[in-house]
Write an enzyme that holds these catalytic residues in place. Structure first.
Site, PDB file in Angstrom:
ATOM      1  N   HIS A   1       0.818  -1.209   0.000  1.00 31.08           N
ATOM      2  CA  HIS A   1       0.000   0.000   0.000  1.00 31.08           C
ATOM      3  C   HIS A   1       0.848   1.254   0.000  1.00 31.08           C
ATOM      4  O   HIS A   1       0.525   2.243  -0.637  1.00 31.08           O
ATOM      5  CB  HIS A   1      -0.887   0.016   1.250  1.00 31.08           C
ATOM      6  CG  HIS A   1      -2.143  -0.757   1.058  1.00 31.08           C
ATOM      7  ND1 HIS A   1      -2.726  -1.500   2.028  1.00 31.08           N
ATOM      8  CD2 HIS A   1      -2.941  -0.870  -0.024  1.00 31.08           C
ATOM      9  CE1 HIS A   1      -3.816  -2.064   1.565  1.00 31.08           C
ATOM     10  NE2 HIS A   1      -3.964  -1.703   0.317  1.00 31.08           N
TER      11      HIS A   1
ATOM     12  N   CYS B   1      -4.055  -3.225 -17.691  1.00 31.44           N
ATOM     13  CA  CYS B   1      -4.354  -2.412 -16.509  1.00 31.44           C
ATOM     14  C   CYS B   1      -3.464  -2.749 -15.328  1.00 31.44           C
ATOM     15  O   CYS B   1      -3.682  -2.265 -14.228  1.00 31.44           O
ATOM     16  CB  CYS B   1      -5.827  -2.532 -16.122  1.00 31.44           C
ATOM     17  SG  CYS B   1      -6.312  -4.224 -15.696  1.00 31.44           S
TER      18      CYS B   1
END
Ligand code: PEP
Ligand code: MG
Length: 538
Positions: free
Chosen positions: A167, A463
């Protein structure tokens, strides 16, 4: 720089302090921390906001508080020590689950430090306030701290721990702060507080004692502001749709401001990561609508829940599987809980009807032609006209010609495709040399997918993180990829490099990459053909 708090000593409670009062103090301190984090979340944007909200939920987690309270009652330890030990137990448990859960141990440590600070009346741990610009060097950064970094002050950061898709790394990219994560302790420990260094987040290099000329050059590169005008194309006008990856409405609005031509990946599971129960159809309609309405008249590719492995959803995945990345994850969860997909498609069709966006829907981790057919048939039965699939499993790329008899489009998820082709856990920084889409084996599979789509006239997009690498973007376009979806911050760089080459040049450069024997040779061969990368400092 230590951003945490010192470990409290193992001390027992003074007999005059009632146990229950100390237990209440732990609960109150956790509530205070939760409130502070929620207030910070309200001021943050996009992914930063989501992460702060998730950390706030961690502070409210009853497991942490009740374990600490049990320690106080049973061992009569002072509350700060009890919280410290309870956090250790919770971290061990998360660590043993692996993947995304293991990554959350950093949040546990962050919440622990904050609660201990409240209990001991110490200054809140976190990023130091400095008058000057500075490079932040730390062992690790909590996503909650990263989300609040002020790019005006923190010009770059380096952490010795953390994986490339953690993250913290994803957030740094979203904030546009140059960052190098997971350097290993020997690199960060060698740096001396107060020394001048240059950090190149794109190349992953640190220059110590730079010359004045190097400093001036770095300043000049950093001062160039490029923008994207929503017109992705090669030099000779071959359109390449440059789209954004988002996880919520705030991210979608930011992407629209950044000029994204649409959304190429809406990770719907990001809306529900910490929810114990399946969200209601109404709650889903709201979540999807907030993204769709940011792109009226534009394409928004919505991915159905990609639960499992590094992103478990408690209501959908089995946390006890031995190999979650190879288990019942993503589309495979429909084997056990088919109704969850039905509810999601129903909600998506309703959200589409409320907005002007052009919804394309795709399923993650499609592995067989039967799955491609079953998913696209089902999506169409809900009135969702454009139904496709992700190509993340090698079998899907190899069988692309058959897949496109059913799928209207496909989007290549290079993060997982690389993980499965190279058999390398995408979260491990120690395997970073394997976990790169520059691996010619990965590029060959993408070429196969594009060749499979061609006779059917179906578009293939990318993507995964590869789409945000301007040099790889050239290769992907050369292989036949029609759209690239990335963090909105990467749009101007990818656009600038694509506009410097013709489609024929992309094809020639792609053939060099595919013919290379190693990832490094592929990267070098391509970069040698693109002098613009050096000019732009990429
Ligand atoms: C991918 O695997 O490349 C992808 C885009 O999906 P995620 O990163 O969400 O797994
Ligand atoms: Mg994936």
């Amino acid at each position: 720089m230590a951003l945490g708090i010192e470990e409290p000593a193992i001390e027992t409670l003074d007999p005059s302090r009632p146990t229950e009062h100390e237990c209440d103090r732990v609960a109150e301190a956790a509530q205070t921390v939760k409130g502070n984090l929620e207030a910070s979340a309200a001021q943050a944007k996009g992914e930063g906001r989501t992460l702060l909200e998730m950390t706030a939920q961690m502070a409210a987690d009853p497991t942490l508080t009740s374990t600490a309270q049990a320690i106080i009652r049973e061992r009569r330890l002072v509350p700060e020590r009890a919280v410290w030990e309870a956090a250790g137990t919770l971290s061990d448990m998360l660590e043993s689950l692996g993947g995304y859960m293991a990554e959350r141990t950093r949040d546990v440590a962050d919440v622990r430090d904050r609660i201990v600070a409240v209990l001991t009346d110490s200054p809140m741990p976190g990023i130091p306030q400095m008058a000057e610009h500075f490079v932040l060097v730390a062992e690790d950064l909590a996503p909650a701290d990263t989300a609040l970094l002020d790019p005006e002050k923190v010009v770059a950061f380096i952490t010795s721990e953390g994986g490339p898709t953690s993250h913290t790394a994803i957030l740094a990219r979203a904030l546009g702060i140059p960052a190098i994560v997971g350097t290993g302790a020997q690199v960060t420990q060698a740096l001396i507080e107060g020394e001048t260094i240059l950090v190149d987040g794109t190349k992953g290099t640190i220059t110590r004692s730079p010359s004045q000329a190097e400093i001036d050059h770095a300043r000049e590169l950093a001062s160039r502001v490029r923008e994207f005008k929503g017109d992705g194309a090669t030099k000779d006008g071959h359109e390449v749709q440059l789209l954004a990856n988002v996880g919520d409405g705030a991210g979608a609005r930011a992407a629209a401001e950044a000029g994204a031509m649409g959304i190429g990946l809406f990770r719907t599971e990001f809306c529900f990561l910490d929810q114990p129960e399946e969200p209601t159809v109404d709650a889903q309609v709201e979540a999807y609508r907030s993204v769709l309405e940011a792109f009226p008249g534009k394409k928004v590719v919505v991915r159905t829940l990609d639960a499992g492995a590094d992103k478990p959803l408690p209501f959908l995945t089995d946390a006890t599987e031995a190999n979650p990345a190879l288990g019942v994850r993503a589309y495979r969860t429909t084997r056990r809980d088919p109704e969850v997909l039905d509810h999601q498609l129903e909600a998506l069709a309703k959200a589409e009807a409320l907005t002007e966006a052009k919804v394309w829907v795709m399923a993650p981790m499609i592995s067989t032609v039967e799955e491609a057919k079953a998913f696209t048939d089902k999506a169409r039965s809900y009135g969702l006209k454009t139904a496709g699939m992700m190509i993340e499993v090698p079998s899907a790329a190899l069988m692309a010609d058959k897949m496109f008899e059913h799928a209207d489009f496909a989007s290549v998820g290079t993060n997982d495709l690389t993980q499965y082709v190279m058999a390398a856990d995408r979260l491990l920084s120690s395997l970073a040399d394997l976990s790169t889409a520059w691996q010619p084996a990965v590029l060959r599979l993408i070429a196969t997918a594009c060749q499979g789509a061609e006779p059917h006239g179906r578009p293939v997009g990318v993507c995964g993180e590869a789409a945000a690498d301007p040099a790889l973007a050239v290769v992907l376009v050369g292989l036949g990829v029609a759209s690239l979806s990335m963090t909105a911050r990467a749009l101007p760089d990818v656009d600038a490099v694509l506009k410097s080459v013709t489609l024929a040049e992309c094809q020639r450069i792609a053939s060099l990459a595919v013919a290379a024997a190693t990832a490094e040779q592929a990267r070098q061969a391509v970069r040698a053909e693109l002098p613009i990368l050096e000019e732009l400092g990429l």
